[in-house]
Motif scaffolding. Sequence first.
Motif, mmCIF file in Angstrom:
data_model
loop_
_atom_site.group_PDB
_atom_site.id
_atom_site.type_symbol
_atom_site.label_atom_id
_atom_site.label_comp_id
_atom_site.label_asym_id
_atom_site.label_seq_id
_atom_site.Cartn_x
_atom_site.Cartn_y
_atom_site.Cartn_z
ATOM 1 N N ILE A 17 59.059 34.070 73.497
ATOM 2 C CA ILE A 17 59.459 34.843 72.193
ATOM 3 C C ILE A 17 60.046 33.643 71.144
ATOM 4 O O ILE A 17 61.164 33.096 71.775
ATOM 5 C CB ILE A 17 60.518 36.042 72.550
ATOM 6 C CG1 ILE A 17 59.795 36.760 73.415
ATOM 7 C CG2 ILE A 17 61.109 36.425 71.147
ATOM 8 C CD1 ILE A 17 60.720 38.063 73.740
ATOM 9 N N SER A 18 59.491 33.509 70.217
ATOM 10 C CA SER A 18 59.856 32.264 69.579
ATOM 11 C C SER A 18 60.992 32.287 68.609
ATOM 12 O O SER A 18 61.372 33.495 68.562
ATOM 13 C CB SER A 18 58.682 31.864 68.354
ATOM 14 O OG SER A 18 58.676 32.819 67.400
ATOM 15 N N ALA A 19 61.598 31.248 68.375
ATOM 16 C CA ALA A 19 62.702 31.286 67.339
ATOM 17 C C ALA A 19 62.640 32.169 66.172
ATOM 18 O O ALA A 19 63.345 32.865 65.519
ATOM 19 C CB ALA A 19 63.346 30.045 67.389
ATOM 20 N N ALA A 20 61.416 31.745 65.700
ATOM 21 C CA ALA A 20 60.994 32.585 64.444
ATOM 22 C C ALA A 20 61.008 34.067 64.491
ATOM 23 O O ALA A 20 61.483 34.637 63.592
ATOM 24 C CB ALA A 20 59.635 31.989 64.033
ATOM 25 N N MET A 21 60.397 34.603 65.506
ATOM 26 C CA MET A 21 60.317 35.840 65.613
ATOM 27 C C MET A 21 62.011 36.405 65.997
ATOM 28 O O MET A 21 62.058 37.581 65.419
ATOM 29 C CB MET A 21 59.426 36.307 67.089
ATOM 30 C CG MET A 21 58.239 35.952 67.085
ATOM 31 S SD MET A 21 57.284 36.150 68.685
ATOM 32 C CE MET A 21 57.501 38.134 68.876
ATOM 33 N N ILE A 22 62.837 35.788 66.732
ATOM 34 C CA ILE A 22 64.248 36.265 66.836
ATOM 35 C C ILE A 22 64.531 36.316 65.752
ATOM 36 O O ILE A 22 65.502 37.216 65.336
ATOM 37 C CB ILE A 22 64.733 35.360 67.868
ATOM 38 C CG1 ILE A 22 64.109 35.261 69.287
ATOM 39 C CG2 ILE A 22 66.078 35.727 67.952
ATOM 40 C CD1 ILE A 22 64.864 34.580 70.314
ATOM 41 N N ALA A 23 64.520 35.294 64.632
ATOM 42 C CA ALA A 23 65.172 35.053 63.658
ATOM 43 C C ALA A 23 64.675 36.257 62.428
ATOM 44 O O ALA A 23 65.502 36.724 61.745
ATOM 45 C CB ALA A 23 64.822 33.659 62.487
ATOM 46 N N ALA A 24 63.584 36.689 62.420
ATOM 47 C CA ALA A 24 63.059 37.846 61.817
ATOM 48 C C ALA A 24 63.661 38.894 62.419
ATOM 49 O O ALA A 24 63.853 40.024 61.534
ATOM 50 C CB ALA A 24 61.642 37.711 61.801
ATOM 51 N N GLU A 25 63.987 39.340 63.630
ATOM 52 C CA GLU A 25 64.151 40.491 64.177
ATOM 53 C C GLU A 25 66.118 40.612 63.938
ATOM 54 O O GLU A 25 66.556 41.817 63.799
ATOM 55 C CB GLU A 25 64.239 40.577 65.483
ATOM 56 C CG GLU A 25 64.644 41.479 66.481
ATOM 57 C CD GLU A 25 63.967 42.763 66.213
ATOM 58 O OE1 GLU A 25 64.594 43.843 66.453
ATOM 59 O OE2 GLU A 25 62.968 42.931 65.411
ATOM 60 N N VAL A 26 66.568 39.372 63.643
ATOM 61 C CA VAL A 26 67.949 39.366 63.357
ATOM 62 C C VAL A 26 68.695 40.395 62.272
ATOM 63 O O VAL A 26 69.532 41.102 62.659
ATOM 64 C CB VAL A 26 68.806 38.159 63.057
ATOM 65 C CG1 VAL A 26 69.895 38.166 62.171
ATOM 66 C CG2 VAL A 26 68.755 37.261 64.095
ATOM 67 N N GLN A 27 67.600 40.697 61.272
ATOM 68 C CA GLN A 27 68.116 41.596 60.149
ATOM 69 C C GLN A 27 68.315 43.025 60.804
ATOM 70 O O GLN A 27 69.049 43.860 59.913
ATOM 71 C CB GLN A 27 67.016 41.416 58.970
ATOM 72 C CG GLN A 27 65.689 41.992 59.493
ATOM 73 C CD GLN A 27 64.526 42.012 58.144
ATOM 74 O OE1 GLN A 27 64.902 42.151 57.101
ATOM 75 N NE2 GLN A 27 63.371 41.602 58.825
ATOM 76 N N ASN A 28 67.504 43.403 61.870
ATOM 77 C CA ASN A 28 67.926 44.647 62.427
ATOM 78 C C ASN A 28 68.991 44.970 63.423
ATOM 79 O O ASN A 28 68.943 45.915 63.757
ATOM 80 C CB ASN A 28 66.565 45.100 63.109
ATOM 81 C CG ASN A 28 65.440 45.105 62.113
ATOM 82 O OD1 ASN A 28 65.425 45.480 61.111
ATOM 83 N ND2 ASN A 28 64.094 44.594 62.855
ATOM 84 N N HIS A 29 69.859 43.821 63.323
ATOM 85 C CA HIS A 29 70.903 43.968 64.251
ATOM 86 C C HIS A 29 72.163 43.357 63.682
ATOM 87 O O HIS A 29 72.740 42.253 63.761
ATOM 88 C CB HIS A 29 70.653 43.089 65.502
ATOM 89 C CG HIS A 29 69.413 43.503 66.342
ATOM 90 N ND1 HIS A 29 69.527 44.424 67.064
ATOM 91 C CD2 HIS A 29 68.181 43.211 66.029
ATOM 92 C CE1 HIS A 29 68.049 44.849 67.697
ATOM 93 N NE2 HIS A 29 67.243 44.021 67.102
#
Length: 270
Positions: A17-29
């Motif tokens: 799970i790439s850092a880019a995917m995690i960074a994009a998901e951060v806005q939901n948390h």
Amino acid sequence: MVDVLDHSPVIVNGREISAAMIAAEVQNHPATDAVEAWAAAARALVLRQLLLDEADRLDIVSDELTDAEGRTLAEEDARIEALLEQEVQCPAADEAVTRRFYDQHLDRFTSPTLVEAEHILFAASPDDALAYGLATGDARTTIRALQAAPESFAVLAQKHSACPSKEQGGNLGQIGPGQTVKEFEDVLLKLPAGALHPEPVKTRFGVHVIRAGRRVEGQQLPFDLVHEKIAQYLEEASFRRAVSQYLSILASAAKIEGVEISGADGPLVQ
């Protein structure tokens, strides 16, 4: 709980799970700091990948499903929903169960007390000590005038109040719990019908003169009126617990790197 160490690569069953995917998901948390938000995002994506991997293993196909608002789910979301529907079973909350919950939590099932409110607002900011002090003095003077002539409330409200309710003689209508600021509510809901509070009431809006009108006391709601909502609540809670347990089983059987997961009570089961 999840610990992400220096944003190490997050790998689930050999799939990164790439850092880019995690960074994009951060806005939901939303979180108090960036580290906490990153951890929550990483955890959510790990749980999601575990479910998708299990859907692959069980050959779960994507049917066209919709969410609570009737919107069509994306393919991966639909597969996860189908997986949970197939693998997570929860008993229905029958009448005996809902009745027992009702009897044990009677205080939750009452109608709110409603009080007709009249007020006169002397607007001032709490940050302006001089203006707030003057407003408090004006409120005290008005209270004394009302104690001498209670029938003058509407006239004084129209003359002095900074609230639009002055056009109705200061009448705000019926107020129940949670409908106004706490300081106002705490005073109003304790006043007997027709009583004028003898002291000014201070809130962030200014200083209030408060009088209670007609009271409608809260009543116990009958079981027949609430049993369907109780059943829905209990079944949803049971489903969340079951999904949490299911995710814990999947996590224990998976190879996960870069993230430590203990428990699975995350956003997918809330």
